[in-house]
Design a protein around this motif. Structure first.
Motif, short mmCIF file in Angstrom:
data_model
loop_
_atom_site.label_atom_id
_atom_site.label_comp_id
_atom_site.label_asym_id
_atom_site.label_seq_id
_atom_site.Cartn_x
_atom_site.Cartn_y
_atom_site.Cartn_z
N VAL A 1 0.85 -1.20 0.00
CA VAL A 1 0.00 0.00 0.00
C VAL A 1 0.87 1.24 0.00
O VAL A 1 1.79 1.36 0.83
N ARG A 2 0.60 2.16 -0.93
CA ARG A 2 1.32 3.42 -0.96
C ARG A 2 0.28 4.55 -1.03
O ARG A 2 -0.29 4.82 -2.09
N ASN A 3 -0.01 5.16 0.13
CA ASN A 3 -0.95 6.27 0.21
C ASN A 3 -0.22 7.56 0.59
O ASN A 3 0.60 7.54 1.50
N GLN B 1 4.51 -1.11 -9.18
CA GLN B 1 5.75 -0.97 -8.42
C GLN B 1 5.96 0.49 -8.07
O GLN B 1 5.85 1.36 -8.94
N CYS B 2 6.27 0.75 -6.81
CA CYS B 2 6.58 2.12 -6.41
C CYS B 2 7.98 2.47 -6.91
O CYS B 2 8.89 1.63 -6.89
N ALA B 3 8.15 3.72 -7.35
CA ALA B 3 9.47 4.20 -7.79
C ALA B 3 10.50 4.05 -6.67
O ALA B 3 11.69 3.98 -6.91
N GLY B 4 10.01 4.01 -5.42
CA GLY B 4 10.90 3.94 -4.27
C GLY B 4 11.16 2.52 -3.78
O GLY B 4 11.82 2.34 -2.75
N GLY C 1 4.15 3.12 -10.45
CA GLY C 1 2.95 3.17 -9.62
C GLY C 1 2.36 4.55 -9.46
O GLY C 1 1.13 4.72 -9.48
N ALA C 2 3.22 5.56 -9.35
CA ALA C 2 2.77 6.92 -9.07
C ALA C 2 1.74 7.47 -10.07
O ALA C 2 0.97 8.37 -9.75
N ARG C 3 1.76 6.96 -11.30
CA ARG C 3 0.80 7.48 -12.32
C ARG C 3 -0.51 6.71 -12.30
O ARG C 3 -1.45 7.07 -13.03
N ASP D 1 8.52 15.62 -7.67
CA ASP D 1 8.78 14.33 -7.05
C ASP D 1 8.87 13.30 -8.18
O ASP D 1 8.57 13.62 -9.32
N TYR D 2 9.23 12.06 -7.85
CA TYR D 2 9.25 10.98 -8.85
C TYR D 2 9.98 11.38 -10.13
O TYR D 2 9.48 11.22 -11.24
N LYS D 3 11.19 11.94 -9.93
CA LYS D 3 12.10 12.20 -11.05
C LYS D 3 13.46 11.66 -10.63
O LYS D 3 13.75 11.56 -9.43
#
Ligand code: MTE
Ligand code: MO
Length: 376
Positions: A43-45, A91-94, A203-205, A228-230
């Motif tokens: 979970v990524r909230n 998948q989360c970028a992190g 995931g972020a998109r 973020d996410y770059k």
């Protein structure tokens, strides 16, 4: 407490933050099922989980500069469009950020290697929905598709993201406005009642609690799209970063991870080791090879890849792999097992994390190195 309405979570999920809720399953559990069970899916909230009444839910589709706006109910999405499904990871970028932290601190949640999960998603095809609202994705005069979520901060700023129109054209039939996850309603944590699934993309998109789609000449103005996410090189830090200098992360690089054995565990045998894990790459690129080493990467063996049902050039799900390989004779009670994958473009993972360190700790995909103990 804005988080008072957040749902109950599975006890096996390991939180990296509780408000907002962020958590990953144990790696060994992740490798148990090809389709991650809904209650074990990471979970990524960024914000509180919005409570949405399915009867009142509306998805608004519009184009900047047009007076036309179409509203669709959940029933509309279910009844008026063919149901299409896709097996795709998120998948989360992190993912694997905690390995970057060992080099130098970074800003972000301290994810292990399980900020990734795989599910079968079903819903209406974005292309069909746009068509119904009079928009032809091939010819529309727009440069980006913006997705907005219903979750917002106290000042009213919601989570949102966008993808370039060319990407939407390439993925045309595969972008889904999903209302089902593994055959059930999407759970509150994963976007109930509707989220967008953009296979092969970070995931972020893949916006949860989706309530608005906008065709625009500009990217989403949201923080997570702009600031973020770059990805940056390792000499850029918070004092000299210019977030406008590079584009947002969309497709992710090739990734592979050892799920079993776990770091620090004692092997049963002193002659060989059975290693299991997952591999995946962005942009629908399939996995052509996973290489395994039991001597820190000096010598290699080939893992056996479990077949996926997806074509090599449209592989959106992950590839599970396994291999039993010999242990070095000169081990001194400890060895480093390593995996690395190649995708259909023969892109490979970097051998160490130093070279790819970045201030946000994203795109962490170095060879996965796991130290284990060998019985004497
Ligand atoms: N969508 C909304 N509305 N709000 C969010 O906080 N997080 C994004 C994305 N979509 C997010 C969102 C990020 S960064 C990731 S990695 C994925 O959702 C995580 O999806 P999951 O929680 O279903 O695993
Ligand atoms: Mo993420």
């Amino acid at each position: 407490d804005p988080y008072a309405n957040d749902p109950k979570r599975h006890v096996a999920l390991k939180p990296s933050s509780s408000k907002p809720f962020n958590a990953e399953p144990p790696l060994s559990l992740l490798r148990h099922s090809y389709l991650t069970p809904n209650d074990l899916f990471f979970v990524r909230n960024h914000l509180p989980v919005p409570v949405i009444d399915p009867k009142k839910y509306q998805l608004t589709v519009t184009k900047v500069g047009s007076t036309k706006q179409v509203n669709l109910s959940l029933e509309d999405l279910k009844r008026k469009f063919n149901k299409k499904s896709v097996v795709s990871i998120v998948q989360c970028a992190g993912n694997r950020r905690s390995e970057m932290v060992t080099i130098k601190p970074v800003k972000g949640l301290n994810w292990g290697a399980a900020a990734i999960s795989n599910a079968s998603w079903a819903g209406a095809c974005l292309d069909d929905v746009l068509k119904r609202t009079g928009i032809d994705i091939e010819t529309v005069d727009a440069k980006h598709i913006i997705f907005d979520g219903a979750d917002a901060d106290p000042t009213g700023h919601n989570y949102g993201a966008s993808i370039p129109i060319e990407m939407a054209r390439l993925l045309k039939k595969d972008i889904i406005l999903a209302y089902e996850m593994n055959g059930k309603d999407i759970p509150p944590d994963h976007g109930y009642p509707v989220r967008v699934i953009i296979p092969g993309v970070v995931g972020a998109r893949q916006v949860k609690w989706l309530n608005k789609i906008t065709l625009s000449d500009k990217e989403s103005t949201c923080h997570w799209q702009q600031k973020d996410y770059k990805g940056f090189h390792s000499s850029i830090d918070w004092h000299n970063v210019d977030f406008t200098s590079v584009p947002p992360i969309y497709e992710l690089p090739v990734q592979s991870v050892i799920c079993e054995p776990e770091a620090g565990s004692v092997l049963e045998d002193d002659e060989e080791v059975t290693i299991k894990g997952y591999a995946w790459s962005g942009g629908g690129r399939g996995i052509v090879r996973v290489d395994l080493s039991a001597d820190g990467g000096k010598t290699w063996h080939s893992a056996e890849l479990s077949p996926t049902e997806q074509p090599l050039y449209k592989t959106y799900a992950w590839t599970f792999w396994e291999g039993t390989i010999p242990l070095p004779k000169d081990h001194k009670g400890e060895v480093e097992i390593v995996c690395k994958a190649a995708d259909t473009a023969y892109n490979v993972q970097p051998d160490n994390v130093e070279g790819i360190w970045n201030l946000r700790g994203v795109l962490s995909n170095a060879w996965h190195r796991v130290p284990v103990k060998v019985p004497k």
